[in-house]
Write a protein that holds these residues in place. Structure first.
Motif, PDB file in Angstrom:
ATOM      1  N   ASN A 251       0.856  -1.178   0.000  1.00 59.81           N
ATOM      2  CA  ASN A 251       0.000   0.000   0.000  1.00 59.81           C
ATOM      3  C   ASN A 251       0.898   1.236   0.000  1.00 59.81           C
ATOM      4  N   SER A 252       0.382   2.362   0.459  1.00 59.30           N
ATOM      5  CA  SER A 252       1.158   3.608   0.494  1.00 59.30           C
ATOM      6  C   SER A 252       1.172   4.180   1.901  1.00 59.30           C
ATOM      7  N   LEU A 253       1.291   3.320   2.884  1.00 60.39           N
ATOM      8  CA  LEU A 253       1.219   3.740   4.281  1.00 60.39           C
ATOM      9  C   LEU A 253       2.562   4.260   4.770  1.00 60.39           C
ATOM     10  N   PRO A 254       2.622   5.518   5.267  1.00 59.02           N
ATOM     11  CA  PRO A 254       3.869   6.023   5.852  1.00 59.02           C
ATOM     12  C   PRO A 254       4.064   5.574   7.294  1.00 59.02           C
ATOM     13  N   ALA A 255       2.965   5.215   7.954  1.00 60.69           N
ATOM     14  CA  ALA A 255       3.043   4.795   9.360  1.00 60.69           C
ATOM     15  C   ALA A 255       1.719   4.172   9.770  1.00 60.69           C
ATOM     16  N   LEU A 256       1.748   3.500  10.915  1.00 62.68           N
ATOM     17  CA  LEU A 256       0.544   2.982  11.561  1.00 62.68           C
ATOM     18  C   LEU A 256       0.302   3.781  12.827  1.00 62.68           C
ATOM     19  N   PRO A 257      -0.887   3.720  13.403  1.00 63.09           N
ATOM     20  CA  PRO A 257      -1.146   4.487  14.626  1.00 63.09           C
ATOM     21  C   PRO A 257      -0.186   4.103  15.751  1.00 63.09           C
ATOM     22  N   LEU A 258       0.274   5.102  16.507  1.00 64.82           N
ATOM     23  CA  LEU A 258       1.206   4.838  17.603  1.00 64.82           C
ATOM     24  C   LEU A 258       0.587   3.951  18.680  1.00 64.82           C
ATOM     25  N   ASP A 259      -0.719   4.061  18.849  1.00 64.74           N
ATOM     26  CA  ASP A 259      -1.384   3.307  19.910  1.00 64.74           C
ATOM     27  C   ASP A 259      -2.011   2.020  19.386  1.00 64.74           C
ATOM     28  N   ILE A 260      -1.515   1.499  18.263  1.00 69.51           N
ATOM     29  CA  ILE A 260      -2.133   0.304  17.679  1.00 69.51           C
ATOM     30  C   ILE A 260      -2.070  -0.885  18.625  1.00 69.51           C
ATOM     31  N   ALA A 261      -1.024  -0.988  19.405  1.00 72.62           N
ATOM     32  CA  ALA A 261      -0.894  -2.123  20.323  1.00 72.62           C
ATOM     33  C   ALA A 261      -1.927  -2.063  21.443  1.00 72.62           C
TER      34      ALA A 261
ATOM     35  N   MET B  69      -4.985  -0.784  20.994  1.00 76.79           N
ATOM     36  CA  MET B  69      -6.321  -0.936  20.420  1.00 76.79           C
ATOM     37  C   MET B  69      -6.838  -2.353  20.619  1.00 76.79           C
ATOM     38  N   LEU B  70      -8.138  -2.510  20.465  1.00 76.30           N
ATOM     39  CA  LEU B  70      -8.736  -3.840  20.495  1.00 76.30           C
ATOM     40  C   LEU B  70      -8.131  -4.708  19.397  1.00 76.30           C
ATOM     41  N   LEU B  71      -7.838  -4.074  18.250  1.00 75.83           N
ATOM     42  CA  LEU B  71      -7.208  -4.783  17.139  1.00 75.83           C
ATOM     43  C   LEU B  71      -5.843  -5.320  17.541  1.00 75.83           C
ATOM     44  N   GLY B  72      -5.017  -4.477  18.153  1.00 73.65           N
ATOM     45  CA  GLY B  72      -3.675  -4.888  18.543  1.00 73.65           C
ATOM     46  C   GLY B  72      -3.663  -6.020  19.545  1.00 73.65           C
ATOM     47  N   LYS B  73      -4.657  -6.096  20.382  1.00 75.08           N
ATOM     48  CA  LYS B  73      -4.717  -7.149  21.392  1.00 75.08           C
ATOM     49  C   LYS B  73      -5.188  -8.481  20.827  1.00 75.08           C
ATOM     50  N   SER B  74      -5.930  -8.442  19.715  1.00 75.06           N
ATOM     51  CA  SER B  74      -6.452  -9.687  19.144  1.00 75.06           C
ATOM     52  C   SER B  74      -5.581 -10.232  18.020  1.00 75.06           C
ATOM     53  N   LEU B  75      -4.777  -9.371  17.373  1.00 76.48           N
ATOM     54  CA  LEU B  75      -3.977  -9.792  16.225  1.00 76.48           C
ATOM     55  C   LEU B  75      -2.988 -10.886  16.591  1.00 76.48           C
ATOM     56  N   ARG B  76      -2.901 -11.891  15.711  1.00 74.99           N
ATOM     57  CA  ARG B  76      -1.900 -12.947  15.852  1.00 74.99           C
ATOM     58  C   ARG B  76      -0.981 -13.000  14.637  1.00 74.99           C
ATOM     59  N   GLU B  77      -1.380 -12.320  13.549  1.00 72.33           N
ATOM     60  CA  GLU B  77      -0.595 -12.345  12.320  1.00 72.33           C
ATOM     61  C   GLU B  77      -0.859 -11.061  11.548  1.00 72.33           C
ATOM     62  N   VAL B  78       0.210 -10.389  11.145  1.00 71.63           N
ATOM     63  CA  VAL B  78       0.052  -9.160  10.370  1.00 71.63           C
ATOM     64  C   VAL B  78       1.171  -9.091   9.325  1.00 71.63           C
ATOM     65  N   TYR B  79       0.782  -8.708   8.094  1.00 69.10           N
ATOM     66  CA  TYR B  79       1.728  -8.545   6.987  1.00 69.10           C
ATOM     67  C   TYR B  79       1.865  -7.056   6.698  1.00 69.10           C
ATOM     68  N   LEU B  80       3.105  -6.563   6.614  1.00 71.08           N
ATOM     69  CA  LEU B  80       3.328  -5.120   6.577  1.00 71.08           C
ATOM     70  C   LEU B  80       4.269  -4.652   5.477  1.00 71.08           C
ATOM     71  N   SER B  81       4.905  -5.527   4.734  1.00 67.14           N
ATOM     72  CA  SER B  81       5.965  -5.136   3.812  1.00 67.14           C
ATOM     73  C   SER B  81       5.428  -4.348   2.613  1.00 67.14           C
ATOM     74  N   GLN B  82       6.374  -3.776   1.844  1.00 65.10           N
ATOM     75  CA  GLN B  82       6.100  -3.044   0.608  1.00 65.10           C
ATOM     76  C   GLN B  82       5.221  -1.809   0.850  1.00 65.10           C
ATOM     77  N   ASN B  83       5.539  -1.092   1.927  1.00 61.27           N
ATOM     78  CA  ASN B  83       4.922   0.199   2.204  1.00 61.27           C
ATOM     79  C   ASN B  83       6.040   1.220   2.411  1.00 61.27           C
ATOM     80  N   PRO B  84       5.813   2.489   2.036  1.00 63.98           N
ATOM     81  CA  PRO B  84       6.863   3.515   2.174  1.00 63.98           C
ATOM     82  C   PRO B  84       6.885   4.114   3.581  1.00 63.98           C
ATOM     83  N   TYR B  85       7.202   3.327   4.576  1.00 63.04           N
ATOM     84  CA  TYR B  85       7.192   3.808   5.957  1.00 63.04           C
ATOM     85  C   TYR B  85       8.259   4.881   6.166  1.00 63.04           C
ATOM     86  N   ASN B  86       7.936   5.825   7.050  1.00 59.74           N
ATOM     87  CA  ASN B  86       8.851   6.897   7.423  1.00 59.74           C
ATOM     88  C   ASN B  86       9.734   6.412   8.568  1.00 59.74           C
TER      89      ASN B  86
END
Length: 677
Positions: free
Chosen positions: A551-561, A563-580
């Motif tokens: 995608n074209s994501l420069p960053a993810l939310p600082l408080d993602i961990a 979030m309810l999402l961060g507490k339930s996630l067991r697998e996340v794919y993040l590559s091929q983004n222009p992160y800062n």
């Protein structure tokens, strides 16, 4: 072991003087670099495992102490010789594994040793570079054998002399040899039930007459035709695997058999009763010329009629995938009333017709994917068509529409794959100037449907309620660039049931959709889109798997961990983004989440000053520069202003001190009098 043995589990394990492990009457000496059989083990040992060692000779005295031995395994040693008296004290041996050794070196002496095992039931001689003559000598006196494996040897030809005395044999494994000819080698094996001759070089099988055989695997050969013996005898055959060969015709099967699985995958098979130009070959026969020594035998077969002479009423699985079939002869499927799985994928089918008269009432899986289907015909009357069908794969064809109400009669349909067809979902919005709406597929009201794939169908902006009355749990809308041109209002009927949603490569932008209503989602694929901001609606979901790749994501939310999402996630794919590189606080937070896997973590990169780095090992210079960029601006300006203020203050003090006397005189002069003291 603890469950099986209860409180005795701790006491059951022990270590012998030679470093082997003892478990009740089993001794495991695997991988101990032993050059001989240990002689100091328990005398009542029944199972001795000495695999993966360096033993070269099994001497006459090697097993003298183990008179109760029932199972001996010497796999993966360097065994060249078994001396003739090696088994004299272990004549009760039932299972002997000698695979992956060098028994071809002294096979005649080893054969003499094996002849002293009157109770041997299972023998594994795989991977010993044995020829057919060596094999014949080794098993000549083993009349008690029930299972024999000689896989991965150099056997080329088998005749009636090789297995003459193995009258009790039930299972024979000959796979991965160089066998190109078999001449009545199995005729005397009256009890043989399982025969594996896969991965050899057999060109054909003719006059197949092993009536007692239940399982025959001749896959991965070069077989061009299979002809069973013309007989009305009942064959016990249940499984026939002819896959990965060069079959030109449908095999001529026994007239009477118990066949329930017929595997014909990856051949060159077709039917020739009709040709594409309309020519009929119904009355044309094929002649097979069989030359055996000085005798010549000509067998005349009408292949498309011969099919009907075989009783296939017990057949449950038919796999004809990866062939050259462009039509099915009339009556072929009518002979298979018990069929539950039919695989016709990767053929050349242009049409496929289902009718009420076809006895496919038991069919549960039908795979017609990767053909050239432009039409799927259904003739319906008062009865049901495919009432027990659960999986219907039509992917990668040329379909634009399905017969109206086709899923009305499939009362148990759960999975439908329509991917890579040019289909649309009903209801379609009316087009100005057209009397009728464009053709579409109607899945509304199919309550049993749980899995639907519409990837690569060219879906346009959907409207209405195409999923009304369904309970889909898995939906794939990938590779549909215009499907999400609006919001997700048309998915509202799936908000409570949808668990897996694929939206890969759908031109999704950050503000296009709101996922907050899909509370049951556990897996979401948003890869290969145009996301520039993390969708805030994902934060309240309890996803276990999330794909944000490409995608074209420069960053993810600082408080993602947090979030309810961060507490339930067991697998996340993040590559091929222009992160800062200066905005990686979220990355560190994710790394600290217990139980979270980032499978592509090594491929994640960030950018700084037109350079790319890995977030796990940023150079110190980049970190220092990022600290300045992310510092508090107020503090930053204060630091910049402080030197100026200090400079002005010092200058004022110096000027004051230099002009102090003059200023005092000026004051006195202005006042005109001196002050009294």
């Amino acid at each position: 072991l603890a469950v099986g043995w209860g409180s005795r589990a701790v006491a059951a394990w022990a270590t012998s003087p030679g470093g082997c492990e003892l478990v009740q009457s089993t001794v495991d000496c695997t991988g101990r670099w032993l050059s001989s059989v240990p002689g100091n083990l328990r005398g009542d040992t029944e199972e001795l495992l000495i695999d993966d060692n360096t033993i070269q000779v099994l001497g006459n005295a090697s097993l003298l102490s183990y008179y109760q031995l029932r199972h001996l395994s010497l796999t993966k040693n360097q065994l060249e010789l078994i001396e003739p008296g090696a088994f004299l004290s272990s004549q009760g041996l039932h299972v002997l594994s000698l695979a992956d050794n060098l028994l071809f070196t002294n096979y005649s002496l080893t054969a003499a040793a094996l002849s002293a095992l009157p109770a041997l039931r299972t023998l594994d001689l795989a991977g010993n570079r044995l020829t057919e003559d060596m094999l014949s000598a080794l098993v000549w006196n083993l009349s008690s054998l029930e299972s024999l494996s000689v896989a991965r040897n150099i056997i080329m030809r088998l005749d009636s002399s090789v297995f003459t005395n193995l009258t009790q044999l039930l299972e024979l494994n000959l796979e991965k040899n160089y066998i190109f000819e078999i001449d009545q080698a199995f005729e005397g094996l009256q009890r043989l039930q399982k025969l594996n001759v896969a991965y050899n070089y057999l060109p054909c099988i003719v006059e197949f007459g092993l009536t007692q055989l239940r399982v025959l695997n001749v896959s991965n050969n070069v077989i061009e035709w299979f002809l069973a013996l013309e007989s009305d005898d009942l064959f016990e055959l249940e499984v026939l695997d002819l896959s990965h060969n060069r079959l030109l015709f449908f095999p001529v099967l026994p007239r009477q058999s118990k066949l329930h699985s017929l595997l014909l995958k990856d051949n060159e098979m077709s039917f020739y009763q009709r040709l594409p130009n309309g020519t009929s070959l119904a009355d044309v026969t094929v002649q097979f010329l069989l030359i055996d020594g000085n005798s010549t035998n000509i067998t005349t077969v009408s292949l498309w009629d011969e099919i009907c002479h075989s009783n296939l009423s017990s057949l449950r699985l038919l796999d004809m995938s990866q062939n050259q079939v462009w039509y099915l002869p009339e009556g072929l499927l009518a002979q298979m009333p018990s069929l539950t799985h039919l695989k016709l994928n990767q053929n050349c089918l242009e049409t496929f017709h289902l009718s009420e008269g076809d006895p496919l009432a038991m069919l549960m899986e039908l795979d017609l994917s990767q053909n050239q289907l432009a039409e799927l015909g259904v003739e319906v009357g008062a009865g049901d068509v495919l009432p027990n069908l659960q999986l219907f794969n039509l992917s990668t064809n040329r379909l634009r529409v399905l017969p109206p109400g086709i899923f009305t009669y499939t009362r148990k349909i759960a999975t439908v794959d329509l991917s890579h067809n040019r289909v649309d979902l009903c209801p379609q919005p009316a087009v100005t100037g057209e009397a009728e709406s464009p053709p579409c597929v109607d899945i509304r009201g199919i309550k049993t449907l749980t899995h639907l794939s519409l990837a690569g169908c060219g879906l346009r902006g959907l409207g209405g309620r195409p999923f009304q009355g369904t309970s889909l749990m898995h939906l794939d809308l990938s590779d549909n660039h215009q499907a999400l041109s609006g919001d997700l209002e048309w998915l509202q009927d799936l908000a409570l049931t949808l668990q897996v949603l694929f939206l890969r490569n759908t031109s999704l932008s950050s503000n296009a959709v709101d996922f907050s209503a899909f509370n049951s989602l556990v897996r979401l694929d948003l890869s290969r889109n145009s996301l520039t901001v993390f969708p805030t609606s994902l934060g309240i979901l309890k996803l276990r798997s999330l794909d944000l790749r490409d995608n074209s994501l420069p960053a993810l939310p600082l408080d993602i961990a947090q979030m309810l999402l961060g507490k339930s996630l067991r697998e996340v794919y993040l590559s091929q983004n222009p992160y800062n590189c200066c905005m990686l606080g979220w990355w560190d937070a994710l790394l600290r989440v217990e139980g979270l896997q980032i499978p592509d973590g090594q491929e994640v990169t960030c950018s700084y000053a037109s350079r790319t780095f890995g977030p796990r090992a940023l150079p110190e210079s980049v970190l220092w520069s990022c600290r300045w960029q992310t510092a508090d601006l107020a503090l930053f300006y204060l630091v910049l202003a402080l030197p100026t203020c200090l400079t002005l203050l010092v200058a004022f003090a110096v000027v004051f001190l230099m002009l102090k006397q003059k200023l005092l005189k000026m004051v006195k002069t202005q006042c005109g009098v001196s002050s009294p003291y």
